[in-house]
Design an enzyme around this catalytic site. Structure first.
Site, PDB file in Angstrom:
ATOM      1  N   HIS A   5      46.278 -24.024   6.080  1.00 52.89           N
ATOM      2  CA  HIS A   5      44.929 -24.034   5.497  1.00 52.89           C
ATOM      3  C   HIS A   5      43.972 -23.197   6.356  1.00 52.89           C
ATOM      4  O   HIS A   5      42.976 -22.707   5.885  1.00 52.89           O
ATOM      5  CB  HIS A   5      44.442 -25.483   5.381  1.00 52.89           C
ATOM      6  N   GLU A  55      40.502 -17.038 -32.778  1.00 56.24           N
ATOM      7  CA  GLU A  55      41.708 -17.852 -33.026  1.00 56.24           C
ATOM      8  C   GLU A  55      41.719 -18.471 -34.422  1.00 56.24           C
ATOM      9  O   GLU A  55      42.660 -19.172 -34.782  1.00 56.24           O
ATOM     10  CB  GLU A  55      41.812 -18.999 -32.006  1.00 56.24           C
ATOM     11  N   GLU A 112      37.538 -24.299 -20.655  1.00 57.31           N
ATOM     12  CA  GLU A 112      38.931 -23.861 -20.702  1.00 57.31           C
ATOM     13  C   GLU A 112      39.762 -24.288 -19.488  1.00 57.31           C
ATOM     14  O   GLU A 112      40.970 -24.477 -19.598  1.00 57.31           O
ATOM     15  CB  GLU A 112      38.996 -22.348 -20.887  1.00 57.31           C
ATOM     16  N   GLY A 122      45.078 -25.473  -4.278  1.00 60.67           N
ATOM     17  CA  GLY A 122      43.739 -25.560  -3.725  1.00 60.67           C
ATOM     18  C   GLY A 122      42.592 -25.343  -4.674  1.00 60.67           C
ATOM     19  O   GLY A 122      41.447 -25.546  -4.280  1.00 60.67           O
ATOM     20  N   GLY A 145      37.762 -20.554 -30.919  1.00 59.65           N
ATOM     21  CA  GLY A 145      36.667 -19.656 -31.252  1.00 59.65           C
ATOM     22  C   GLY A 145      37.077 -18.767 -32.409  1.00 59.65           C
ATOM     23  O   GLY A 145      38.178 -18.916 -32.962  1.00 59.65           O
ATOM     24  N   SER A 146      36.210 -17.822 -32.736  1.00 54.31           N
ATOM     25  CA  SER A 146      36.436 -16.997 -33.929  1.00 54.31           C
ATOM     26  C   SER A 146      37.726 -16.189 -33.838  1.00 54.31           C
ATOM     27  O   SER A 146      38.397 -15.964 -34.841  1.00 54.31           O
ATOM     28  CB  SER A 146      35.250 -16.063 -34.137  1.00 54.31           C
TER      29      SER A 146
HETATM   30  O1  LIG Z   1      39.153 -25.445   1.994  1.00 55.18           O
HETATM   31  C1  LIG Z   1      38.453 -25.464   0.992  1.00 55.18           C
HETATM   32  O2  LIG Z   1      37.407 -24.832   0.937  1.00 55.18           O
HETATM   33  C2  LIG Z   1      38.837 -26.176  -0.223  1.00 55.18           C
HETATM   34  O3  LIG Z   1      38.344 -25.828  -1.286  1.00 55.18           O
HETATM   35  C3  LIG Z   1      39.830 -27.261  -0.207  1.00 55.18           C
HETATM   36  C4  LIG Z   1      40.631 -27.443  -1.336  1.00 55.18           C
HETATM   37  C5  LIG Z   1      41.560 -28.449  -1.333  1.00 55.18           C
HETATM   38  C6  LIG Z   1      41.708 -29.258  -0.221  1.00 55.18           C
HETATM   39  C7  LIG Z   1      40.915 -29.071   0.883  1.00 55.18           C
HETATM   40  C8  LIG Z   1      39.961 -28.075   0.896  1.00 55.18           C
END
Ligand SMILES: O=C(O)C(=O)c1ccccc1
Length: 561
Positions: free
Chosen positions: A293, A44, A63, A424, A41-42
């Protein structure tokens, strides 16, 4: 006698003076950062004056795509990759990918344009209010030099930090009027960053491994990252330890057909602790180990399991909830440990079971596993991939719904052979595969979900433009099925906003210049995969195979209303 006054040379510079731009180009050349991933962009523009012929600009049409591609390139070359972002907006677009790079320890030097120093007091169009704060906390350092002259020195320092363990992204904000200014001299430097644990701590661990009954090694992403697989394998074989991959690891790090290999630890405390119940000593190598998770009520480890943890990050060593941590880079420490332990004659753990071959959906008992009609199951795609993937092929993965099935059916054998986000933020896989393929121009296979692909689908355009040798196998189950599955786990039968459905990915890909095909019949799948994989050499550029899969995630009565 009075000395003669020097002639007034006015604003012209002495012959040896270099501009910030010249010094930065020189530094990038010296450090192997001649491929620049970005979106210009400008703010850079002055960076591109007299753009050198030996530099390649790889344009990402958003990006986060530029950052993902740079990360793939860094992982493929083992060197930091340079990213150029456009001011505050570009940094904002990129941040999800910067988060991944930080958590996954990918060395990136991120340059972001800032408005001219002459304008910032006026809150100009595009100007960042607090550029240094914006990418925090997901960068190892963030600076805007106080003087234009110091841009090269700040960049050099940032690069050294990015490449020191634990590696990761660094951020430098460069006001647009800095590039043409004279640069302060920067001395070329060498930094040897490998450091090895205290010998006493390693000897004590070796003694414990000698005296325990059933040891296990947990291989984290750090093993692959620090190229310590050979040392880990030697340690496993000498101690006859069971070997597991840490939960949600973004890398493999151990040959998965090895008889000591047990599989992939689950990202939930109760199941993880149950998997480790069988061992009296667990040694986590480059692994945070407790990457959950979702919450389950359980202590992190079974009561009789003793944990040792080796990692290069003192921060991780500090926040781990239990165990003995040894702060060290892995390759030298595991090498020493393998030499210190006695060759064990303990009974090795039982081998990991092989899953039953998959059948086409609805095949019943009589189905031919290569498919004799009917919808395609993800398991069938994975089995056919396992038969077709050469041992040394790099597999990039972003199919959250099918990750467990993938690990059960597709075995990664070679170092560096598996890449995914360990953090993730989705939208990583598609561009990561482009950057990884451009690093050595060898074909990469990218297994991606329909939901995941859409966060960064523009990467297909860059793949086509640079003829990146990537075969995309897009498993389309019609939505964010992993989120649905997580919802079902806590009795939420229908999650709104998880149904995508009916996107013609082959047309999307060809629209970006990437040749593509579509398959939905299991009988047609083997030939379609052959064409997508074997029919495309390293010089042939990208190809996308859109595979409609039936995994039962979106049956007709569970669709969003
Ligand atoms: O748990 C989630 O919402 C999610 O975005 C995700 C991301 C990578 C692997 C599994 C779930």
């Amino acid at each position: 006698m009075k000395p003669k006054p020097k002639p007034d040379t006015g604003p012209t510079r002495a012959a040896e003076t270099v501009t910030v731009l010249e010094a930065v180009i020189r530094f990038c050349r010296d450090t192997g950062m001649t491929t620049v991933f970005g979106n210009p962009g400008s703010t850079e523009l002055r960076m591109f004056r007299d753009w050198p012929d030996d530099f390649t600009y790889v344009l990402g049409l958003q990006e986060s795509v530029a950052v993902g591609m740079a990360a793939g390139h860094a992982l493929g070359t083992g060197r930091a990759a340079l990213v150029s972002l456009h001011s505050a907006g570009g940094v904002g677009h990129a941040l999800g990918a910067v988060f991944n790079a930080y958590r996954d320890r990918v060395p990136l030097v991120v340059l972001a344009g800032q408005q001219s120093r002459t304008l910032t007091q006026l809150r100009p169009f595009l100007g960042a209010d607090d550029p240094v704060q914006f990418p925090r906390p997901y960068v190892k350092s963030s600076r805007q030099p106080d003087r234009a002259a110091d841009v090269p020195a700040v960049l050099a320092e940032a690069h050294r930090l990015a490449m020191s363990h634990p590696r990761g992204p660094v951020f430098v904000s460069v006001p647009e009027d800095d590039w043409d200014q004279p640069a302060a001299h920067v001395e070329p430097r060498t930094l040897h960053g490998a450091f090895t644990a205290d010998t006493g701590a390693l000897s004590a661990l070796a003694t414990r491994l000698d005296t325990c009954e059933r040891p296990a090694l947990v291989v984290g992403p750090g093993v692959d990252d620090e190229q310590a697989t050979a040392e880990v394998r030697a340690l496993a074989e000498r101690t006859r330890a069971a070997v597991w991959i840490s939960p949600m690891s973004g890398r493999s790090g151990f040959p998965e057909s090895h008889p000591l290999f047990q599989g992939f630890l689950p990202p939930a405390a109760d199941r993880l602790a149950a998997c480790l119940e069988a061992y009296d000593v667990v040694v986590a190598l480059g692994a945070p180990l407790f990457t959950y998770h979702f919450h389950t009520e359980s202590p992190p480890l079974p009561a009789r399991t003793e944990l040792f943890h080796l990692d290069c990050d003192p921060g991780q060593a500090a926040w781990l909830p239990t165990g003995t941590s040894i702060v060290t880079t892995l390759k030298p420490a595991v090498g020493q440990l393998a030499a210190l332990v006695r060759e064990s004659d303990r009974k090795p753990p039982p081998s990991r079971p092989t899953p039953l071959p998959a059948r086409a959906s609805g095949d019943g008992d009589g189905g031919d596993r290569n498919g004799d009609g009917g919808p395609i199951t993800p398991e069938l795609v994975l089995d056919l991939l396992q038969e077709r993937l050469p041992r040394d092929r790099v597999l990039v993965e972003e199919t959250p719904s099918h990750r467990e099935a993938l690990h059960a059916r597709v075995r990664i054998e070679s170092a560096g052979g598996f890449l995914t986000t360990g953090s993730g933020a989705l939208g990583w896989g598609l561009p990561l595969a482009v950057g990884r393929a451009l690093a050595d121009r060898r074909r990469v296979v990218c297994l991606v979900g329909d939901g995941s692909a859409l966060y960064s689908v523009q990467a297909l355009w860059t793949a086509a433009r640079h003829r990146a040798p990537v075969t995309y196998v897009l498993l389309d189950n019609g939505g964010y099925a992993a989120v649905r599955a997580l919802g079902r786990r806590i009795d939420i039968a229908s999650v709104p906003g998880t149904d995508i459905g009916d996107i013609d990915f082959a047309r999307v890909a060809t629209g970006f210049g990437c040749p593509a095909a579509y398959v939905e019949e299991s009988a047609a799948l083997p030939a379609a995969l052959d064409r997508a994989l074997a029919g495309h050499g390293d010089d042939d550029g990208p190809f996308l195979l859109h595979v409609r899969v039936d995994d039962g995630a979106f049956d007709s009565d569970s669709r969003d209303r």
